[in-house]
Design an enzyme around this catalytic site. Structure first.
Site, short mmCIF file in Angstrom:
data_model
loop_
_atom_site.label_atom_id
_atom_site.label_comp_id
_atom_site.label_asym_id
_atom_site.label_seq_id
_atom_site.Cartn_x
_atom_site.Cartn_y
_atom_site.Cartn_z
N ASN A 199 43.93 45.16 28.59
CA ASN A 199 45.31 44.73 28.83
C ASN A 199 45.73 44.87 30.29
O ASN A 199 46.92 45.00 30.59
CB ASN A 199 46.28 45.52 27.93
CG ASN A 199 45.92 45.38 26.46
OD1 ASN A 199 45.66 44.28 25.98
ND2 ASN A 199 45.88 46.51 25.75
N ARG A 200 44.75 44.83 31.18
CA ARG A 200 44.99 44.91 32.63
C ARG A 200 45.60 46.24 33.05
O ARG A 200 46.15 46.36 34.14
CB ARG A 200 45.87 43.75 33.11
CG ARG A 200 45.24 42.36 32.93
CD ARG A 200 43.93 42.27 33.70
NE ARG A 200 43.36 40.93 33.66
CZ ARG A 200 42.37 40.56 32.86
NH1 ARG A 200 41.87 41.42 31.98
NH2 ARG A 200 41.87 39.35 32.92
#
Length: 222
Positions: A199-200
């Site tokens: 999710n970065r």
């Protein structure tokens, strides 16, 4: 741009989910060079990289105009990170005016990056000569044949210069070290270890040099 020239991919949708396991402060080595050695060993043995010692060297000239290129790391220890080049090249001219430099190791298959910022200093001639003697014969001749970063009329001009050197210094004959060729040692001021996460929400841990010679570790937001 015409439809024929359009990129045949939807770049906005190109993404990968990075690894779930992360990087914790408690897992770090005492110094950034020791931590780099750990990650480099993994990159070289497990990472599936073609050249794990390939790094992007970014410099800026006296007026702040940046340039980047890929160079091979040839040595590292607690004193710094060493690469070799033509001292008349663009990177060398930049470093003569502005010795601040950034090194980036893009270890994409492992979802890792190492980003080093520091100051570049020329290596001594004895150190340069010792490394030059380890280079393949053809690479030694190439250091003489190429006026790196200079404009040439054609590939044939470069090939002719190399052929002349082959005739002058055949295989087995010692090639002198070019006076315009040598090393730079980048003395690190900060070293960031970047681990891709889902999710970065990546892990970014950075060592920052302190006046007393120790290192402060700080976590950066992704």
């Amino acid at each position: 741009m015409t439809d024929r020239d359009a990129v045949p991919f939807d770049l906005a949708s190109m993404r990968k989910q990075y690894r779930a396991e992360g990087l914790l402060e408690t897992e770090l080595a005492a110094s950034p060079v020791e931590q780099f050695a750990r990650w480099f060993k993994q990159a070289a043995t497990e990472g599936g990289m073609f050249e794990p010692n390939a790094m992007v060297v970014s410099t800026a000239d006296a007026e702040g105009r940046p340039s980047s290129r890929t160079v091979l790391l040839k040595h590292f220890d607690e004193q710094g990170f060493v690469f070799y080049t033509n001292y008349d090249s663009r990177k060398s001219r930049d470093l003569a005016d502005n010795p601040h430099v950034s090194l980036l190791f893009p270890w994409h298959p492992m979802a890792r990056q190492v980003i080093i910022t520091g100051v570049a200093r020329r290596t001594g001639r004895d150190e340069t000569a010792a490394y030059f003697r380890t280079r393949p014969h053809g690479s030694q001749l190439g250091a003489w044949a190429s006026g790196q970063s200079s404009v040439i009329a054609s590939r044939a001009e470069l090939d002719a210069a190399y052929a002349e050197l082959v005739a002058r210094y055949p295989e087995g004959e010692q090639v002198p070290v070019p006076p315009h060729w040598g090393g730079f040692r980048v003395v690190p001021r900060s070293v960031e270890f970047w681990q891709g996460r889902e999710n970065r929400l990546h892990d970014r841990l950075r060592y920052v040099a302190q006046a007393d010679g120790s290192w402060r570790v700080e976590r950066l937001s992704p």
